[in-house]
Design a protein around this motif. Structure first.
Motif, PDB file in Angstrom:
ATOM      1  N   VAL A 114       0.758  -1.018   0.083  1.00 15.87           N
ATOM      2  CA  VAL A 114       0.004   0.136  -0.229  1.00 15.87           C
ATOM      3  C   VAL A 114       0.834   1.432  -0.069  1.00 15.87           C
ATOM      4  O   VAL A 114       1.743   1.397   0.870  1.00 15.87           O
ATOM      5  CB  VAL A 114      -1.034   0.145   1.104  1.00 15.87           C
ATOM      6  CG1 VAL A 114      -1.851   1.324   1.270  1.00 15.87           C
ATOM      7  CG2 VAL A 114      -2.035  -1.181   1.180  1.00 15.87           C
ATOM      8  N   HIS A 115       0.598   2.241  -0.855  1.00 19.64           N
ATOM      9  CA  HIS A 115       1.042   3.502  -0.667  1.00 19.64           C
ATOM     10  C   HIS A 115      -0.128   4.346  -0.284  1.00 19.64           C
ATOM     11  O   HIS A 115      -1.189   4.345  -0.501  1.00 19.64           O
ATOM     12  CB  HIS A 115       1.610   4.075  -2.381  1.00 19.64           C
ATOM     13  CG  HIS A 115       2.745   3.381  -2.804  1.00 19.64           C
ATOM     14  ND1 HIS A 115       3.058   3.815  -3.860  1.00 19.64           N
ATOM     15  CD2 HIS A 115       3.527   2.500  -2.357  1.00 19.64           C
ATOM     16  CE1 HIS A 115       4.282   2.831  -4.091  1.00 19.64           C
ATOM     17  NE2 HIS A 115       4.464   2.356  -3.113  1.00 19.64           N
ATOM     18  N   ILE A 116       0.303   5.427   0.811  1.00 19.61           N
ATOM     19  CA  ILE A 116      -0.556   6.179   1.378  1.00 19.61           C
ATOM     20  C   ILE A 116      -0.099   7.715   1.048  1.00 19.61           C
ATOM     21  O   ILE A 116       0.902   7.924   0.919  1.00 19.61           O
ATOM     22  CB  ILE A 116      -0.457   6.178   3.003  1.00 19.61           C
ATOM     23  CG1 ILE A 116      -1.094   4.658   3.361  1.00 19.61           C
ATOM     24  CG2 ILE A 116      -1.306   7.110   3.732  1.00 19.61           C
ATOM     25  CD1 ILE A 116      -0.866   4.646   4.823  1.00 19.61           C
ATOM     26  N   ILE A 117      -1.195   8.449   0.394  1.00 17.93           N
ATOM     27  CA  ILE A 117      -0.955   9.790   0.143  1.00 17.93           C
ATOM     28  C   ILE A 117      -1.856  10.487   0.722  1.00 17.93           C
ATOM     29  O   ILE A 117      -2.980  10.320   1.439  1.00 17.93           O
ATOM     30  CB  ILE A 117      -1.270  10.069  -1.488  1.00 17.93           C
ATOM     31  CG1 ILE A 117      -2.557   9.744  -1.688  1.00 17.93           C
ATOM     32  CG2 ILE A 117       0.018   9.487  -2.176  1.00 17.93           C
ATOM     33  CD1 ILE A 117      -2.816  10.261  -3.030  1.00 17.93           C
ATOM     34  N   GLY A 118      -1.458  11.965   1.229  1.00 16.59           N
ATOM     35  CA  GLY A 118      -2.375  12.685   2.119  1.00 16.59           C
ATOM     36  C   GLY A 118      -1.401  14.206   1.985  1.00 16.59           C
ATOM     37  O   GLY A 118      -0.542  14.329   1.461  1.00 16.59           O
ATOM     38  N   HIS A 119      -2.225  15.117   2.625  1.00 19.11           N
ATOM     39  CA  HIS A 119      -1.805  16.725   2.337  1.00 19.11           C
ATOM     40  C   HIS A 119      -0.842  16.868   3.546  1.00 19.11           C
ATOM     41  O   HIS A 119       0.285  17.084   3.397  1.00 19.11           O
ATOM     42  CB  HIS A 119      -2.788  17.732   2.156  1.00 19.11           C
ATOM     43  CG  HIS A 119      -2.518  19.015   2.199  1.00 19.11           C
ATOM     44  ND1 HIS A 119      -1.618  19.313   1.073  1.00 19.11           N
ATOM     45  CD2 HIS A 119      -2.372  20.038   2.855  1.00 19.11           C
ATOM     46  CE1 HIS A 119      -1.451  20.820   1.005  1.00 19.11           C
ATOM     47  NE2 HIS A 119      -1.725  20.998   2.496  1.00 19.11           N
ATOM     48  N   ILE A 120      -1.682  17.047   5.022  1.00 19.59           N
ATOM     49  CA  ILE A 120      -0.615  17.281   5.869  1.00 19.59           C
ATOM     50  C   ILE A 120       0.036  16.131   6.592  1.00 19.59           C
ATOM     51  O   ILE A 120      -0.412  15.037   6.732  1.00 19.59           O
ATOM     52  CB  ILE A 120      -1.898  17.942   7.137  1.00 19.59           C
ATOM     53  CG1 ILE A 120      -2.553  19.145   6.670  1.00 19.59           C
ATOM     54  CG2 ILE A 120      -0.955  18.141   8.488  1.00 19.59           C
ATOM     55  CD1 ILE A 120      -3.671  19.357   7.513  1.00 19.59           C
ATOM     56  N   PRO A 121       1.398  16.321   6.905  1.00 19.94           N
ATOM     57  CA  PRO A 121       2.148  15.129   7.396  1.00 19.94           C
ATOM     58  C   PRO A 121       1.827  14.889   8.783  1.00 19.94           C
ATOM     59  O   PRO A 121       1.296  15.694   9.465  1.00 19.94           O
ATOM     60  CB  PRO A 121       3.553  15.678   7.342  1.00 19.94           C
ATOM     61  CG  PRO A 121       3.593  17.020   6.445  1.00 19.94           C
ATOM     62  CD  PRO A 121       2.084  17.561   6.496  1.00 19.94           C
ATOM     63  N   PRO A 122       1.814  13.500   9.254  1.00 20.98           N
ATOM     64  CA  PRO A 122       1.199  13.254  10.368  1.00 20.98           C
ATOM     65  C   PRO A 122       1.812  13.789  11.765  1.00 20.98           C
ATOM     66  O   PRO A 122       0.823  14.095  12.455  1.00 20.98           O
ATOM     67  CB  PRO A 122       1.512  11.526  10.515  1.00 20.98           C
ATOM     68  CG  PRO A 122       1.548  11.311   9.066  1.00 20.98           C
ATOM     69  CD  PRO A 122       2.187  12.635   8.452  1.00 20.98           C
ATOM     70  N   ALA A 123       3.087  14.240  11.796  1.00 21.16           N
ATOM     71  CA  ALA A 123       3.406  14.882  12.901  1.00 21.16           C
ATOM     72  C   ALA A 123       2.715  16.249  13.013  1.00 21.16           C
ATOM     73  O   ALA A 123       2.879  16.916  14.226  1.00 21.16           O
ATOM     74  CB  ALA A 123       4.976  15.097  12.913  1.00 21.16           C
ATOM     75  N   HIS A 124       2.408  16.939  12.089  1.00 22.73           N
ATOM     76  CA  HIS A 124       1.724  18.181  12.109  1.00 22.73           C
ATOM     77  C   HIS A 124       0.242  18.241  12.317  1.00 22.73           C
ATOM     78  O   HIS A 124      -0.615  19.195  12.437  1.00 22.73           O
ATOM     79  CB  HIS A 124       1.824  19.074  10.727  1.00 22.73           C
ATOM     80  CG  HIS A 124       3.080  19.624  10.418  1.00 22.73           C
ATOM     81  ND1 HIS A 124       4.169  18.538  10.287  1.00 22.73           N
ATOM     82  CD2 HIS A 124       3.809  20.559  10.250  1.00 22.73           C
ATOM     83  CE1 HIS A 124       5.225  19.050   9.996  1.00 22.73           C
ATOM     84  NE2 HIS A 124       4.898  20.429  10.053  1.00 22.73           N
ATOM     85  N   CYS A 125      -0.476  16.760  12.610  1.00 26.84           N
ATOM     86  CA  CYS A 125      -1.684  16.828  12.917  1.00 26.84           C
ATOM     87  C   CYS A 125      -2.147  16.902  14.470  1.00 26.84           C
ATOM     88  O   CYS A 125      -1.147  16.985  15.278  1.00 26.84           O
ATOM     89  CB  CYS A 125      -2.243  15.177  12.408  1.00 26.84           C
ATOM     90  SG  CYS A 125      -2.027  15.155  10.923  1.00 26.84           S
ATOM     91  N   LEU A 126      -3.484  16.548  14.795  1.00 27.14           N
ATOM     92  CA  LEU A 126      -3.779  16.613  16.254  1.00 27.14           C
ATOM     93  C   LEU A 126      -3.162  15.361  16.905  1.00 27.14           C
ATOM     94  O   LEU A 126      -3.038  14.575  16.359  1.00 27.14           O
ATOM     95  CB  LEU A 126      -5.101  16.883  16.445  1.00 27.14           C
ATOM     96  CG  LEU A 126      -5.959  18.159  15.936  1.00 27.14           C
ATOM     97  CD1 LEU A 126      -7.380  17.952  16.011  1.00 27.14           C
ATOM     98  CD2 LEU A 126      -5.595  19.085  16.937  1.00 27.14           C
TER      99      LEU A 126
END
Length: 270
Positions: A59-71
């Motif tokens: 699996v390749h996961i794509i997203g906008h905000i990197p995880p460490a910048h999340c709540l």
């Protein structure tokens, strides 16, 4: 329809998952109602990954905000999922920061074994003295038993100073800034290689300044990145989950975590 997150099979053996990172954004005040798993996205992600694991898919996961910048709660839950499905998740790709960086993920038991990496690509957007940039990833091809892992990446930039000085009508000249393995001497581009790079950056000042130059797409800030800046940056590279001081404790130069978070907030463009 449920919340703007999707999955599709790219080709046999490789599945793409697109996450809606608005559900983790620190700027989304609606998440005060539910910051743990809005719209059930993480529960859905675990189901997709479990099916992929059963079917032998990567699996390749794509997203906008990197995880460490999340709540924090969302970020820690996502980190746990990545650790659980380390054998299935072949790559993670994010953006948002406008800078060229990455976030490492470690096993949850010891926080010492690198299991995944979230690549954070630079933006084509012009933003506060930054050159536009884009990234090309080299990924293991589609064949039986392929890891579908990232093997290398190249970053290209448009030099704005040069472009603005050119006569009107001149076509923009995109130029290759660097290749990751070539610039940093990586034997491969697996998580363990990036973990070793972070450790090298602690003591190799020339290599660190090269990383700082690439991070800002060939247009670093005028003020140099000294001790506190370096401590905060290395900490950011090593932690794929928000507000976790433990992951930064082994690093040099040492800096109190509240000071690191303060420096993080100062340098964030988004």
């Amino acid at each position: 329809r449920a919340g703007g997150f999707y999955t599709a099979q790219v080709w046999p053996g490789l599945r793409l998952v697109s996450l809606n990172m608005n559900f983790c954004s620190q700027a989304n005040f609606w998440l005060l109602i539910n910051a743990t798993d809005p719209a059930g996205q993480l529960q859905w992600l675990m189901g997709v990954l479990a099916d992929a694991e059963r079917d032998g898919e990567k699996v390749h996961i794509i997203g906008h905000i990197p995880p460490a910048h999340c709540l924090r709660s969302w970020s820690w839950n996502y980190y746990r999922i990545v650790s659980r499905f380390e054998g299935t998740i072949a790559a993670q790709f994010f953006g948002h920061t406008h800078l060229d960086e990455f976030e490492l993920f470690y096993d949850e038991e010891t926080l010492s074994r690198p299991v995944s990496i979230a690549f954070v690509a630079p933006s084509v957007t012009t933003y506060i003295n930054l050159n536009p940039g884009y990234r090309v990833y080299e990924v293991a091809g589609s064949y039986p038993g392929s890891s579908h892992a990232v093997l290398d990446h190249e970053t290209f930039i448009l030099n704005l100073t040069e472009a603005n000085a050119a006569p009107p009508g001149t076509l923009p000249r995109w130029q290759r800034l660097y290749s990751a393995r070539e610039a940093y001497g990586l034997p491969t581009a697996f998580p363990a290689d990036w973990d070793r790079l972070v450790r090298q950056l602690q003591d190799d000042e020339r290599l660190f300044q090269q990383f700082w130059f690439h991070m800002h797409k060939g247009h670093p800030p005028r003020e140099p990145c000294g001790g506190p800046c370096k401590a905060a940056l290395l900490c950011a590279l090593r932690t794929g989950r928000a507000a976790d001081p433990v992951l930064c404790q082994p690093l040099r130069p040492a800096l109190p975590f509240p000071r690191i978070r303060e420096l993080w907030q100062q340098r964030q463009l988004c």
